[in-house]
Structure formats: structure tokens, C-alpha cells
Design a protein around this motif. Sequence first.
Motif, PDB file in Angstrom:
ATOM      1  N   ARG A   8      97.345  29.908 -45.806  1.00  0.00           N
ATOM      2  CA  ARG A   8      98.380  29.035 -45.239  1.00  0.00           C
ATOM      3  C   ARG A   8      97.701  27.850 -44.565  1.00  0.00           C
ATOM      4  O   ARG A   8      96.879  28.020 -43.663  1.00  0.00           O
ATOM      5  CB  ARG A   8      99.227  29.824 -44.239  1.00  0.00           C
ATOM      6  CG  ARG A   8     100.281  29.030 -43.470  1.00  0.00           C
ATOM      7  CD  ARG A   8     101.281  28.338 -44.395  1.00  0.00           C
ATOM      8  NE  ARG A   8     102.504  27.957 -43.739  1.00  0.00           N
ATOM      9  CZ  ARG A   8     102.663  26.828 -43.025  1.00  0.00           C
ATOM     10  NH1 ARG A   8     101.668  26.003 -42.834  1.00  0.00           N
ATOM     11  NH2 ARG A   8     103.843  26.557 -42.496  1.00  0.00           N
ATOM     12  N   VAL A  10      97.734  24.584 -42.119  1.00  0.00           N
ATOM     13  CA  VAL A  10      98.470  24.265 -40.895  1.00  0.00           C
ATOM     14  C   VAL A  10      97.679  23.247 -40.079  1.00  0.00           C
ATOM     15  O   VAL A  10      96.452  23.252 -40.081  1.00  0.00           O
ATOM     16  CB  VAL A  10      98.756  25.548 -40.074  1.00  0.00           C
ATOM     17  CG1 VAL A  10      97.486  26.207 -39.603  1.00  0.00           C
ATOM     18  CG2 VAL A  10      99.712  25.289 -38.946  1.00  0.00           C
ATOM     19  N   GLU A  14      99.232  22.795 -34.246  1.00  0.00           N
ATOM     20  CA  GLU A  14     100.446  23.602 -34.332  1.00  0.00           C
ATOM     21  C   GLU A  14     100.211  25.101 -34.185  1.00  0.00           C
ATOM     22  O   GLU A  14     101.167  25.871 -34.223  1.00  0.00           O
ATOM     23  CB  GLU A  14     101.139  23.357 -35.680  1.00  0.00           C
ATOM     24  CG  GLU A  14     101.652  21.955 -35.845  1.00  0.00           C
ATOM     25  CD  GLU A  14     102.281  21.737 -37.215  1.00  0.00           C
ATOM     26  OE1 GLU A  14     102.528  22.714 -37.949  1.00  0.00           O
ATOM     27  OE2 GLU A  14     102.514  20.557 -37.554  1.00  0.00           O
ATOM     28  N   ILE A  15      98.960  25.526 -34.057  1.00  0.00           N
ATOM     29  CA  ILE A  15      98.701  26.966 -34.022  1.00  0.00           C
ATOM     30  C   ILE A  15      97.893  27.360 -32.797  1.00  0.00           C
ATOM     31  O   ILE A  15      97.299  26.527 -32.124  1.00  0.00           O
ATOM     32  CB  ILE A  15      97.963  27.441 -35.287  1.00  0.00           C
ATOM     33  CG1 ILE A  15      96.594  26.778 -35.401  1.00  0.00           C
ATOM     34  CG2 ILE A  15      98.784  27.218 -36.521  1.00  0.00           C
ATOM     35  CD1 ILE A  15      95.725  27.403 -36.459  1.00  0.00           C
ATOM     36  N   TYR A  25     103.367  34.305 -36.683  1.00  0.00           N
ATOM     37  CA  TYR A  25     103.492  33.049 -37.430  1.00  0.00           C
ATOM     38  C   TYR A  25     103.340  33.291 -38.937  1.00  0.00           C
ATOM     39  O   TYR A  25     104.137  32.821 -39.748  1.00  0.00           O
ATOM     40  CB  TYR A  25     102.430  32.064 -36.930  1.00  0.00           C
ATOM     41  CG  TYR A  25     102.416  30.746 -37.641  1.00  0.00           C
ATOM     42  CD1 TYR A  25     103.274  29.721 -37.251  1.00  0.00           C
ATOM     43  CD2 TYR A  25     101.552  30.511 -38.703  1.00  0.00           C
ATOM     44  CE1 TYR A  25     103.262  28.492 -37.906  1.00  0.00           C
ATOM     45  CE2 TYR A  25     101.535  29.293 -39.355  1.00  0.00           C
ATOM     46  CZ  TYR A  25     102.384  28.290 -38.961  1.00  0.00           C
ATOM     47  OH  TYR A  25     102.374  27.091 -39.612  1.00  0.00           O
ATOM     48  N   ALA A  29     105.761  33.016 -42.220  1.00  0.00           N
ATOM     49  CA  ALA A  29     105.328  32.223 -43.375  1.00  0.00           C
ATOM     50  C   ALA A  29     105.390  33.052 -44.658  1.00  0.00           C
ATOM     51  O   ALA A  29     105.774  32.555 -45.718  1.00  0.00           O
ATOM     52  CB  ALA A  29     103.920  31.677 -43.151  1.00  0.00           C
ATOM     53  N   GLU A  36     107.124  27.882 -49.277  1.00  0.00           N
ATOM     54  CA  GLU A  36     105.887  27.265 -48.802  1.00  0.00           C
ATOM     55  C   GLU A  36     104.928  26.974 -49.955  1.00  0.00           C
ATOM     56  O   GLU A  36     104.239  25.956 -49.933  1.00  0.00           O
ATOM     57  CB  GLU A  36     105.239  28.145 -47.739  1.00  0.00           C
ATOM     58  CG  GLU A  36     106.051  28.163 -46.453  1.00  0.00           C
ATOM     59  CD  GLU A  36     105.292  28.711 -45.266  1.00  0.00           C
ATOM     60  OE1 GLU A  36     104.188  29.266 -45.435  1.00  0.00           O
ATOM     61  OE2 GLU A  36     105.810  28.552 -44.145  1.00  0.00           O
ATOM     62  N   ILE A  41     101.892  24.187 -49.166  1.00  0.00           N
ATOM     63  CA  ILE A  41     101.207  24.535 -47.913  1.00  0.00           C
ATOM     64  C   ILE A  41     100.761  25.993 -47.875  1.00  0.00           C
ATOM     65  O   ILE A  41     100.200  26.438 -46.878  1.00  0.00           O
ATOM     66  CB  ILE A  41     102.079  24.219 -46.683  1.00  0.00           C
ATOM     67  CG1 ILE A  41     103.401  24.976 -46.719  1.00  0.00           C
ATOM     68  CG2 ILE A  41     102.282  22.711 -46.546  1.00  0.00           C
ATOM     69  CD1 ILE A  41     104.232  24.832 -45.454  1.00  0.00           C
ATOM     70  N   HIS A 158      94.159  19.528 -42.513  1.00  0.00           N
ATOM     71  CA  HIS A 158      94.647  20.812 -42.012  1.00  0.00           C
ATOM     72  C   HIS A 158      93.556  21.876 -41.954  1.00  0.00           C
ATOM     73  O   HIS A 158      92.583  21.827 -42.686  1.00  0.00           O
ATOM     74  CB  HIS A 158      95.783  21.325 -42.871  1.00  0.00           C
ATOM     75  CG  HIS A 158      97.069  20.617 -42.650  1.00  0.00           C
ATOM     76  ND1 HIS A 158      98.087  20.644 -43.557  1.00  0.00           N
ATOM     77  CD2 HIS A 158      97.515  19.862 -41.612  1.00  0.00           C
ATOM     78  CE1 HIS A 158      99.106  19.942 -43.105  1.00  0.00           C
ATOM     79  NE2 HIS A 158      98.772  19.443 -41.927  1.00  0.00           N
TER      80      HIS A 158
END
Length: 166
Positions: A8, A10, A14-15, A25, A29, A36, A41, A158
Amino acid sequence: MSIHVHFRAVAVSEIQEDHTWLAAYLAKAWDDHADECAAGIATSIPKVWHFVEDLYAAAADLVGRGAGEPWTLPIHGGRPVAHGAGADLHDPPMIFMDPPEVARAADFLTAVSFDALWNVAGGRLGGAGPQEALSKEEYLEHHESLRSFYARAASSGHAVVKVVWA
């Protein structure tokens, strides 16, 4: 039993690198996995991820590394996310890859030739006999999925979090 490695992408902002937070999380997901994946993503590899690793390990033979030289696979990089105090030992293992590691993985997957890898490792991965075309196609699909996933994640700056779902 269904086992998957779930990747994933990210934004780092955001984490939280906290196992309990990431487990929640990533569970959400995973519930939204099809959407996704369509959004680029996320991706996953069912059951055969260790064979996919064997495919990429063939790159060591292609670059002619010398005896004793370290070889690491960028797509399997990252650092484990430690379980918190009181965590259930059955919580899924997770790996966090920071953006520079994601960029290295993307570069590796862009540079490596699938056909060259298959020529080195395909015979060990079911790539012989009447099932060769099916096996090769399966591994090519994993390769293309990982290549495009990591390219998008890297171009966005990311991080990638990986989890093994069983």
C-alpha cells in the motif's frame, strides 16, 4: 488458506509508524483493495510471493555480482514495524519502506528485464513443460503490477507499507 502480501502506497505525512495504528489502517485498505488497486495505490501477491522473490533474485546472476558481495532486493526492502506493548503475537508482520527505498525499488523494476529474469529462473518456477506459458504469464502479471505500482508510488514521493495477511 488465503495468504497475501499487500503493498500500500501512502504519503508519509498520513501515517503513523505504529503497529496498532497501521494494522487498523491496512485492514481498512484491504477491505477497499479492489478500488485501491484500480486507483494504483495498492497491489498484492497471493501465496507465491516467495517465488516472485526467487524470480527477482535471478537479477543477481544477471549483474554478475562477485562472491561475497551483498545482494538485496529493493522490492523486499524496508524495516519491520515493531509490535507495541501488549500486542497480539498473531498480528500480521508489517514492513515500512521510506520514499528513497520506494524509488530504488521502482528503478530496479524499470531496469530489470522480465524475459532475462525468466530465462535464468523460469525453470525453477514452473516454467518448463506444458504449463510454462501459464506460469510465465502469472509471473509477468506480478512483475507488471509491481513495476507500475512502485513507479506510481515513487513518482508521488510516497512510502510503501507491506503486510502479510493470512
